[in-house]
Design a protein around this motif. Structure first.
Motif, PDB file in Angstrom:
ATOM      1  N   LYS A 186     -33.214 -11.925  -9.435  1.00 36.76           N
ATOM      2  CA  LYS A 186     -34.424 -11.887 -10.726  1.00 36.76           C
ATOM      3  C   LYS A 186     -33.459 -12.434 -12.199  1.00 36.76           C
ATOM      4  O   LYS A 186     -33.285 -13.484 -12.692  1.00 36.76           O
ATOM      5  CB  LYS A 186     -35.377 -11.076 -10.893  1.00 36.76           C
ATOM      6  CG  LYS A 186     -36.017 -12.522 -12.311  1.00 36.76           C
ATOM      7  CD  LYS A 186     -37.176 -10.695 -12.250  1.00 36.76           C
ATOM      8  CE  LYS A 186     -38.455 -11.285 -13.582  1.00 36.76           C
ATOM      9  NZ  LYS A 186     -39.021 -12.662 -12.965  1.00 36.76           N
ATOM     10  N   PHE A 187     -32.449 -12.040 -12.507  1.00 32.02           N
ATOM     11  CA  PHE A 187     -31.991 -11.482 -13.370  1.00 32.02           C
ATOM     12  C   PHE A 187     -30.416 -11.919 -13.753  1.00 32.02           C
ATOM     13  O   PHE A 187     -30.094 -12.997 -14.301  1.00 32.02           O
ATOM     14  CB  PHE A 187     -31.801 -10.134 -14.248  1.00 32.02           C
ATOM     15  CG  PHE A 187     -33.063  -9.237 -14.478  1.00 32.02           C
ATOM     16  CD1 PHE A 187     -33.612  -8.322 -13.634  1.00 32.02           C
ATOM     17  CD2 PHE A 187     -33.543 -10.088 -15.516  1.00 32.02           C
ATOM     18  CE1 PHE A 187     -35.333  -7.876 -14.483  1.00 32.02           C
ATOM     19  CE2 PHE A 187     -34.978  -9.719 -16.320  1.00 32.02           C
ATOM     20  CZ  PHE A 187     -35.569  -8.598 -14.936  1.00 32.02           C
TER      21      PHE A 187
ATOM     22  N   ALA B 294     -32.047 -16.028 -11.146  1.00 30.40           N
ATOM     23  CA  ALA B 294     -33.706 -17.267 -11.181  1.00 30.40           C
ATOM     24  C   ALA B 294     -33.791 -17.011 -12.884  1.00 30.40           C
ATOM     25  O   ALA B 294     -34.273 -18.508 -13.431  1.00 30.40           O
ATOM     26  CB  ALA B 294     -34.781 -16.434 -10.526  1.00 30.40           C
ATOM     27  N   GLU B 295     -33.778 -15.988 -13.202  1.00 27.54           N
ATOM     28  CA  GLU B 295     -34.048 -16.164 -14.814  1.00 27.54           C
ATOM     29  C   GLU B 295     -32.519 -16.897 -15.609  1.00 27.54           C
ATOM     30  O   GLU B 295     -33.116 -18.284 -16.647  1.00 27.54           O
ATOM     31  CB  GLU B 295     -33.717 -15.228 -15.915  1.00 27.54           C
ATOM     32  CG  GLU B 295     -34.809 -13.949 -15.381  1.00 27.54           C
ATOM     33  CD  GLU B 295     -36.452 -14.616 -15.815  1.00 27.54           C
ATOM     34  OE1 GLU B 295     -36.584 -15.534 -16.818  1.00 27.54           O
ATOM     35  OE2 GLU B 295     -37.203 -14.843 -15.072  1.00 27.54           O
TER      36      GLU B 295
ATOM     37  N   LYS C 201     -34.006 -20.658 -14.552  1.00 27.27           N
ATOM     38  CA  LYS C 201     -34.712 -21.269 -15.488  1.00 27.27           C
ATOM     39  C   LYS C 201     -34.917 -21.684 -17.230  1.00 27.27           C
ATOM     40  O   LYS C 201     -35.016 -22.924 -17.808  1.00 27.27           O
ATOM     41  CB  LYS C 201     -35.754 -19.967 -15.746  1.00 27.27           C
ATOM     42  CG  LYS C 201     -37.012 -20.085 -14.094  1.00 27.27           C
ATOM     43  CD  LYS C 201     -38.182 -19.600 -14.120  1.00 27.27           C
ATOM     44  CE  LYS C 201     -38.068 -17.617 -13.948  1.00 27.27           C
ATOM     45  NZ  LYS C 201     -39.283 -16.678 -14.170  1.00 27.27           N
ATOM     46  N   ARG C 202     -33.822 -20.804 -17.563  1.00 28.57           N
ATOM     47  CA  ARG C 202     -33.265 -21.427 -19.062  1.00 28.57           C
ATOM     48  C   ARG C 202     -32.387 -22.025 -18.805  1.00 28.57           C
ATOM     49  O   ARG C 202     -32.225 -23.040 -19.896  1.00 28.57           O
ATOM     50  CB  ARG C 202     -32.203 -19.769 -19.724  1.00 28.57           C
ATOM     51  CG  ARG C 202     -32.559 -19.457 -20.249  1.00 28.57           C
ATOM     52  CD  ARG C 202     -31.932 -17.602 -20.554  1.00 28.57           C
ATOM     53  NE  ARG C 202     -31.868 -16.848 -20.141  1.00 28.57           N
ATOM     54  CZ  ARG C 202     -31.143 -16.158 -19.011  1.00 28.57           C
ATOM     55  NH1 ARG C 202     -29.518 -17.268 -20.051  1.00 28.57           N
ATOM     56  NH2 ARG C 202     -31.139 -15.135 -18.333  1.00 28.57           N
TER      57      ARG C 202
END
Lengths: 77, 171
Positions: free
Chosen positions: A38-39, A42-43, A46-47
């Motif tokens: 996720k970190f 994914a994040e 998205k950024r």
């Protein structure tokens, strides 16, 4: 036997101990890998997309691409 | 017991001659083959195998077995170890001991990978024809330029690595 006796090994609750170890381990490993993905993936992704589309002008992009001559139906002229 | 049942049903005359030959006058009982008897096995999950390891005891071992019937505190340590070795082949420690087999396996794997590599090199050198012209430097540059012009993968991919203002790759 004159030699010193070995300490009596663990006789009971062997499966319980193994299960506790592995249940805890499996939970931690899966949670950690999910958090890392996720970190780590994914994040940031998205950024990156948010940043890109903040200052994106589709018409300007189209004109630049047209000028470069990549469109078959919209030649640079 | 089952054999005697068969006798009563079938009658002695129809028993095959080989059976009678092997009986040797032992009341018609066939000598049991080794593989039909309970076997000794060294396994982690079988702590007490069906039979002792040593089947035919020497005179010395038989004397020891007699001594075992008396008080065990009279046995010396060596005698106790001898009794253990009569009953079991390997200790758990010996049974579970690792080998160096993995080195052989890894070595074999690398060897055959290397051999495959030699075959591939030979093929590239002697067998295959030239690669397509679309792999030349000029073609690849033109191809990359067209990809950038089309803005292929502008968010995270190739067009995101190119600085369009300075006309060079981003640092």
């Amino acid at each position: 036997m004159s030699a010193a006796l070995l300490p009596k090994p663990q006789m009971r609750r062997l499966l319980a101990r193994r299960m506790k170890f592995h249940l805890l381990g499996a939970f931690l490993v899966s949670m950690t890998s999910a958090a890392l993905y996720k970190f780590g993936v994914a994040e940031p992704r998205k950024r990156a997309y948010a940043e890109f589309y903040k200052k994106y002008d589709p018409m300007k992009d189209f004109e630049t691409m047209k000028a470069a001559g990549v469109f078959e139906c919209a030649p640079p002229k | 017991m089952l054999a005697s049942r068969v006798f009563s049903l079938v009658g002695r005359r129809s028993i095959s001659t080989s059976l009678c030959l092997r009986a040797h006058g032992h009341a018609g009982v066939v000598k049991a083959e080794d593989y039909t008897l309970p076997a000794y096995v060294d396994r982690r999950d079988v702590p007490l195998p069906e039979v002792a390891f040593v089947r035919d005891l020497s005179a010395q071992q038989q004397a020891l077995k007699e001594k075992e019937k008396a008080s065990w505190s009279a046995l010396s340590v060596d005698e106790k170890v001898e009794l253990y070795r009569i009953k079991f082949n390997e200790t758990y420690a010996e049974m579970n001991k690792g080998t160096n087999e993995w080195k052989t396996i890894l070595g074999g794997v690398f060897f055959f990978l290397g051999f495959t590599g030699i075959i591939l090199i030979w093929q590239k050198h002697f067998m295959y024809g030239p690669i397509p012209h679309t792999f030349s430097e000029d073609w690849l540059s033109a191809q990359t330029k067209r990809m950038l012009d089309m803005r292929v993968n502008p968010v995270e991919g190739i067009s995101a690595q190119w600085d369009f203002d300075k006309n060079e790759w981003k640092k």
